[in-house]
Design a protein around this motif. Structure first.
Motif, PDB file in Angstrom:
ATOM      1  N   VAL A  10       0.723  -1.354  -0.222  1.00  0.00           N
ATOM      2  CA  VAL A  10      -0.026   0.342   0.565  1.00  0.00           C
ATOM      3  C   VAL A  10       0.662   1.468   0.161  1.00  0.00           C
ATOM      4  N   LEU A  11       1.898   1.372   1.166  1.00  0.00           N
ATOM      5  CA  LEU A  11       2.620   2.539   0.757  1.00  0.00           C
ATOM      6  C   LEU A  11       3.375   2.889  -0.612  1.00  0.00           C
ATOM      7  N   PHE A  12       3.980   2.014  -1.269  1.00  0.00           N
ATOM      8  CA  PHE A  12       4.712   1.843  -2.398  1.00  0.00           C
ATOM      9  C   PHE A  12       3.546   2.314  -3.494  1.00  0.00           C
ATOM     10  N   PHE A  13       2.343   2.028  -3.229  1.00  0.00           N
ATOM     11  CA  PHE A  13       1.085   2.022  -4.491  1.00  0.00           C
ATOM     12  C   PHE A  13       0.731   3.725  -4.879  1.00  0.00           C
ATOM     13  N   LYS A  14       1.155   4.168  -2.895  1.00  0.00           N
ATOM     14  CA  LYS A  14       0.627   5.273  -2.668  1.00  0.00           C
ATOM     15  C   LYS A  14       1.710   6.132  -3.190  1.00  0.00           C
ATOM     16  N   GLY A  15       3.133   6.163  -4.325  1.00  0.00           N
ATOM     17  CA  GLY A  15       3.888   6.995  -4.101  1.00  0.00           C
ATOM     18  C   GLY A  15       5.779   6.676  -3.173  1.00  0.00           C
ATOM     19  N   VAL A  16       5.324   6.676  -1.678  1.00  0.00           N
ATOM     20  CA  VAL A  16       6.133   6.154  -1.143  1.00  0.00           C
ATOM     21  C   VAL A  16       7.358   5.267  -1.524  1.00  0.00           C
ATOM     22  N   ARG A  17       8.795   6.496  -1.254  1.00  0.00           N
ATOM     23  CA  ARG A  17      10.495   5.414  -1.730  1.00  0.00           C
ATOM     24  C   ARG A  17      10.890   5.590  -0.779  1.00  0.00           C
ATOM     25  N   GLU A  18      11.274   5.561   0.492  1.00  0.00           N
ATOM     26  CA  GLU A  18      11.560   4.744   1.104  1.00  0.00           C
ATOM     27  C   GLU A  18      11.084   4.938   2.584  1.00  0.00           C
ATOM     28  N   ILE A  19      10.668   3.641   3.355  1.00  0.00           N
ATOM     29  CA  ILE A  19      10.465   3.684   3.983  1.00  0.00           C
ATOM     30  C   ILE A  19      11.216   3.458   6.091  1.00  0.00           C
ATOM     31  N   TYR A  20      11.176   4.164   6.992  1.00  0.00           N
ATOM     32  CA  TYR A  20      11.876   3.578   8.038  1.00  0.00           C
ATOM     33  C   TYR A  20      11.306   3.178   8.973  1.00  0.00           C
ATOM     34  N   LEU A  21      11.589   2.232  10.034  1.00  0.00           N
ATOM     35  CA  LEU A  21      11.448   1.879  11.338  1.00  0.00           C
ATOM     36  C   LEU A  21      12.574   2.064  12.236  1.00  0.00           C
TER      37      LEU A  21
END
Length: 155
Positions: A102-113
């Protein structure tokens, strides 16, 4: 078991109670002394935001959730918790996979945690999904350090 994005589903008060219950289990397990459950109001306020992605796994009740927040082209995974009675059954893997999609579909390129360096199960799961350690936050969870991890969208 159903896994879905809560943005396409109306959250009811029982769903919030289920989320609070799962969150309280994590607190009781003593992963760190500073971890605390978010309040009902915290969850409701977050879930209502358009930039928040809530992925749920549900049987007759919610048994796991992954909550992330989008800011421009990056996102932060805020929480991912599986009910203690349903762990080690691949549910965390399923909800993380769905949430990332879902995040990538919404255009996110980097994910942090951030994750406690003591939570080896979670660290290994994140590494399987392509997250890498990019830093450490000393004593982030009281006497326990947090690992800062990042995943970049493959092009």
């Amino acid at each position: 078991m159903f896994v879905y994005n809560a943005n396409s589903y109306t959250i009811c008060s029982q769903d919030i109670e289920d989320i609070l219950y799962i969150d309280s289990q994590f607190t009781q397990e003593g992963y760190n002394e500073l971890y605390f459950c978010w309040s009902r109001e915290d969850y409701i306020a977050l879930i209502c935001r358009p930039n928040v992605v809530l992925t749920l796994a549900k049987t007759f009740r919610i048994i796991a959730f992954c909550l992330s927040s989008i800011s421009y082209d990056h996102a932060d995974i805020l929480k991912i918790i599986v009910d203690k009675d349903y762990r080690f059954k691949g549910i965390g893997k399923k909800i993380l996979s769905f949430n990332l999609g879902v995040l990538f579909f919404k255009g996110v390129r980097e994910i942090y945690l951030e994750v406690s360096e003591m939570n080896i199960v979670a660290i290994n799961l994140y590494k399987k999904f392509g997250f890498s350690v990019i830093g450490k936050r000393k004593n982030y969870y009281g006497k326990v350090d947090a690992l800062l991890m990042k995943k970049t969208k493959e092009i």
